[in-house]
Design an enzyme around this catalytic site. Structure first.
Site, PDB file in Angstrom:
ATOM      1  N   SER A  33      45.502  28.513  50.056  1.00  0.00           N
ATOM      2  CA  SER A  33      46.110  29.399  49.048  1.00  0.00           C
ATOM      3  C   SER A  33      47.515  28.940  48.640  1.00  0.00           C
ATOM      4  O   SER A  33      48.141  29.578  47.802  1.00  0.00           O
ATOM      5  CB  SER A  33      46.161  30.832  49.572  1.00  0.00           C
ATOM      6  N   ASN A 121      48.509  38.034  59.261  1.00  0.00           N
ATOM      7  CA  ASN A 121      48.031  39.244  58.592  1.00  0.00           C
ATOM      8  C   ASN A 121      49.171  40.218  58.276  1.00  0.00           C
ATOM      9  O   ASN A 121      49.250  40.747  57.162  1.00  0.00           O
ATOM     10  CB  ASN A 121      46.957  39.937  59.440  1.00  0.00           C
ATOM     11  N   THR A 166      46.372  60.277  11.303  1.00  0.00           N
ATOM     12  CA  THR A 166      45.377  60.582  12.335  1.00  0.00           C
ATOM     13  C   THR A 166      44.087  59.969  11.798  1.00  0.00           C
ATOM     14  O   THR A 166      43.880  59.913  10.574  1.00  0.00           O
ATOM     15  CB  THR A 166      45.176  62.094  12.560  1.00  0.00           C
ATOM     16  N   HIS A 167      43.242  59.489  12.692  1.00  0.00           N
ATOM     17  CA  HIS A 167      41.999  58.782  12.291  1.00  0.00           C
ATOM     18  C   HIS A 167      42.301  57.604  11.369  1.00  0.00           C
ATOM     19  O   HIS A 167      41.447  57.224  10.563  1.00  0.00           O
ATOM     20  CB  HIS A 167      41.005  59.730  11.597  1.00  0.00           C
ATOM     21  N   SER A 288      49.860  29.490   8.618  1.00  0.00           N
ATOM     22  CA  SER A 288      48.513  28.933   8.719  1.00  0.00           C
ATOM     23  C   SER A 288      48.574  27.465   8.330  1.00  0.00           C
ATOM     24  O   SER A 288      49.352  27.077   7.451  1.00  0.00           O
ATOM     25  CB  SER A 288      47.588  29.701   7.777  1.00  0.00           C
ATOM     26  N   LYS A 294      50.379  32.341   4.225  1.00  0.00           N
ATOM     27  CA  LYS A 294      50.205  33.216   5.387  1.00  0.00           C
ATOM     28  C   LYS A 294      51.453  33.302   6.275  1.00  0.00           C
ATOM     29  O   LYS A 294      52.149  32.329   6.480  1.00  0.00           O
ATOM     30  CB  LYS A 294      49.047  32.719   6.260  1.00  0.00           C
ATOM     31  N   ASN A 296      51.578  35.153   9.897  1.00  0.00           N
ATOM     32  CA  ASN A 296      50.725  35.923  10.801  1.00  0.00           C
ATOM     33  C   ASN A 296      51.511  36.547  11.959  1.00  0.00           C
ATOM     34  O   ASN A 296      52.396  35.918  12.515  1.00  0.00           O
ATOM     35  CB  ASN A 296      49.637  35.009  11.387  1.00  0.00           C
ATOM     36  N   GLU A 301      49.758  40.086  18.043  1.00  0.00           N
ATOM     37  CA  GLU A 301      48.337  39.897  18.369  1.00  0.00           C
ATOM     38  C   GLU A 301      48.166  39.448  19.813  1.00  0.00           C
ATOM     39  O   GLU A 301      47.228  39.857  20.505  1.00  0.00           O
ATOM     40  CB  GLU A 301      47.710  38.879  17.417  1.00  0.00           C
ATOM     41  N   TYR A 328      41.999  43.303  58.292  1.00  0.00           N
ATOM     42  CA  TYR A 328      42.181  42.198  57.346  1.00  0.00           C
ATOM     43  C   TYR A 328      40.888  41.407  57.163  1.00  0.00           C
ATOM     44  O   TYR A 328      40.169  41.120  58.123  1.00  0.00           O
ATOM     45  CB  TYR A 328      43.281  41.243  57.844  1.00  0.00           C
ATOM     46  N   GLN A 333      42.935  37.672  50.206  1.00  0.00           N
ATOM     47  CA  GLN A 333      43.694  36.558  49.627  1.00  0.00           C
ATOM     48  C   GLN A 333      43.551  36.538  48.100  1.00  0.00           C
ATOM     49  O   GLN A 333      44.373  35.954  47.400  1.00  0.00           O
ATOM     50  CB  GLN A 333      43.205  35.236  50.224  1.00  0.00           C
ATOM     51  N   LYS A 336      46.451  37.860  45.156  1.00  0.00           N
ATOM     52  CA  LYS A 336      47.707  37.299  44.651  1.00  0.00           C
ATOM     53  C   LYS A 336      47.663  36.734  43.235  1.00  0.00           C
ATOM     54  O   LYS A 336      48.503  37.070  42.408  1.00  0.00           O
ATOM     55  CB  LYS A 336      48.211  36.214  45.609  1.00  0.00           C
TER      56      LYS A 336
HETATM   57  N1  ARG Z   1      46.532  33.187  52.883  1.00  0.00           N
HETATM   58  C1  ARG Z   1      46.198  34.397  53.541  1.00  0.00           C
HETATM   59  C2  ARG Z   1      46.167  35.545  52.549  1.00  0.00           C
HETATM   60  O1  ARG Z   1      46.710  35.409  51.512  1.00  0.00           O
HETATM   61  C3  ARG Z   1      47.188  34.685  54.626  1.00  0.00           C
HETATM   62  C4  ARG Z   1      46.656  35.478  55.755  1.00  0.00           C
HETATM   63  C5  ARG Z   1      45.667  34.673  56.511  1.00  0.00           C
HETATM   64  N2  ARG Z   1      45.222  35.393  57.640  1.00  0.00           N
HETATM   65  C6  ARG Z   1      44.164  34.960  58.344  1.00  0.00           C
HETATM   66  N3  ARG Z   1      43.834  35.666  59.357  1.00  0.00           N
HETATM   67  N4  ARG Z   1      43.492  33.907  58.000  1.00  0.00           N
HETATM   68  O2  ARG Z   1      45.616  36.593  52.794  1.00  0.00           O
END
Ligand code: ARG
Length: 470
Positions: A33, A121, A166-167, A288, A294, A296, A301, A328, A333, A336
């Site tokens: 990750s 974790n 409205t509408h 354009s 144009k 735009n 948008e 966990y 993961q 993120k």
């Molecule tokens: N890269 C992991 C995550 O974002 C970190 C935690 C990993 N924990 C584990 N027990 N493998 O969740």
């Protein structure tokens, strides 16, 4: 630069003892990750400094060891600088292993002591909460700029008549300020929602370890305070698997993006060749390649379009967490990338909306013309009849017939003569034209939250008060 082989050794070293084989490269690529969680680098080090102090207090580290670790971690912060991107190029599994490796490179075996009593974790749960807090603060700042610009423009365009819909049918005249203040109200609620979200995530998971709580004698309250949290979490299973704050932040972001998309859509319509009520600056529009005429509204948008990305991130996160067993799981993961992308998108979109608004021009003639047209003063005519003693339902029906007649004559209501009116109702006098005047229509809506100039001015004053301290 660390060679790949060395990295691979360290990669194994985090949890490699039980293994006789290294990971398949395809699994490693799928599992790693670092390519996205490098964005947690600062938070990971901040959490590590606090953890180093906590285990020093718990008797795991000598004072000198703690000082050395702290210094090395601070050096890492310096080395990261502003530009975290290059961290992503390393071969480590995730940001936690990256920081640990870099620390061991600096202080040798001492670096290996830092992870005592801690798990990735609780570490990742902490890092992400710290990141969410920072991200909320950035978004709050951007929202304040947008709100201040909306306020400034509602003052600058005070009293300027604008068609209300409205509408998407012209309904009743409003003012451009009133329209701006409507969005100010929405963005202020978005602001409050984010503040609430920040308060709700204000507990520190560190010390929960893998799932059952750390076996070391850590003062978790003091640790939480040292990282700026109001309290520590109170259940370790929950603490390491809770991602409510991610779902909530994505939900706040989605609502704000929905508001932004409505704002964008309104302006796209108002700027269209069919309306021309507002004119967007050249700075936020594009041409354009084929059609030279144009101009735009791309910025707007894109705001409208990017709403889908953020709402998609929310639904993705909800589904990732649905039915996820305690505690966990690696599924988490997946929190993120979408969170980072959504919060970047939100902030960029808020800033873009602010930019669009900064240079917006109002075409007063077109706006007044549109506010006058479309029979948007028909309700006033009904009110006039009510004043003459006709029950509203009946008045409504009479006015409907007057409008039908006016349409057939291609005349606005204020251009019908008294004789023409007498065809529909007898008791009519010159006062009817006073009722039909735009300014009077606006002035009559003099309730709190109404469009009367005095009321919008009160609303401007109320917002000045709110935004003053921000
Ligand atoms: N890269 C992991 C995550 O974002 C970190 C935690 C990993 N924990 C584990 N027990 N493998 O969740």
């Amino acid at each position: 630069m660390i060679g790949n082989e060395y990295c691979r050794e360290v990669y194994m070293a985090l949890w490699g003892g039980r293994f006789t084989q290294g990971p398949d490269q395809r699994f490693k690529d799928y599992n790693d990750s670092l390519k996205f969680d490098y964005r947690l680098a600062i938070e990971d080090v901040e959490g590590s400094i606090a953890w180093a102090y906590a285990i020093f207090k718990a008797g795991v580290l000598e004072a000198k060891e703690y000082e050395d670790l702290k210094q090395a971690l601070n050096e890492l912060l310096q080395e990261f600088g502003e530009d975290l991107d290059k961290i992503a190029q390393a071969d480590d599994e995730d940001i936690h292993s990256y920081v640990e490796r870099r620390l061991i490179e600096k202080v040798g075996d001492l670096g290996k002591k830092l992870h005592t009593g801690r798990s990735r974790n609780d570490q990742v749960a902490l890092d992400l909460k710290l990141w969410c807090r920072k991200s909320i603060n950035i978004t709050l700042n951007s929202l304040v700029s947008l709100e201040k610009t909306l306020l400034e423009k509602s003052e600058a365009f005070s009293g300027k008549i604008f068609p209300g819909y409205t509408h998407l049918q012209r309904a009743q005249p409003v003012t451009f300020s009133h329209w701006l203040l409507a969005y100010l109200a929405m963005f202020e609620r978005d602001y409050q929602r984010l503040v609430n979200a920040k308060n709700l995530l204000n507990t520190c998971p560190l010390g929960s370890a893998a799932l059952a709580g750390t076996a070391y004698n850590i003062d978790r309250e003091a640790l939480a305070k040292s990282l700026g949290f109001a309290d520590c979490t109170h259940n370790s299973l929950d603490a390491v698997s809770d991602r409510d704050h991610v779902m909530e932040l994505l939900s706040c972001a989605s609502i704000c993006m929905v508001h932004l998309s409505r704002f964008a859509e309104d302006l796209i319509i108002y700027n269209s060749g069919e309306c021309r009520f507002v004119e967007l600056s050249d700075k936020v529009t594009s041409g354009s390649s084929l059609m030279p005429q144009k101009k735009n509204p791309d910025a707007l948008e894109l705001i409208r379009g990017k709403c889908g990305r953020v709402v998609g991130a929310l639904s993705g996160m909800l589904v990732t967490c649905k039915a996820l067993p305690l505690a966990y799981d690696k599924d988490l993961q997946e929190d993120k990338e979408r969170l980072f992308d959504a919060m970047d998108t939100l902030d960029d979109s808020i800033c873009m909306a602010t930019l669009v608004l900064s240079d917006i021009q109002l075409n007063e003639n077109k706006s007044v013309e549109a506010a006058l047209g479309g029979y948007s003063n028909a309700t006033e005519l009904a009110d006039y009849l009510v004043k003459k003693g006709i029950p509203f339902r009946e008045a409504h029906s009479i006015v409907g017939r007057v409008v039908l007649y006016a349409i057939s004559k291609e005349k606005p209501l204020e251009n019908l003569s008294l004789d023409e009116y007498r065809e529909f109702f007898n008791d009519v006098d010159d006062e009817v034209y006073v009722y039909l005047k735009l300014e009077n229509i606006i002035a009559k809506r003099n309730v709190v939250g109404g469009v009367a100039i005095g009321q919008t001015q009160k609303e401007i004053a109320r917002f000045k008060q709110i935004l003053q301290s921000r």
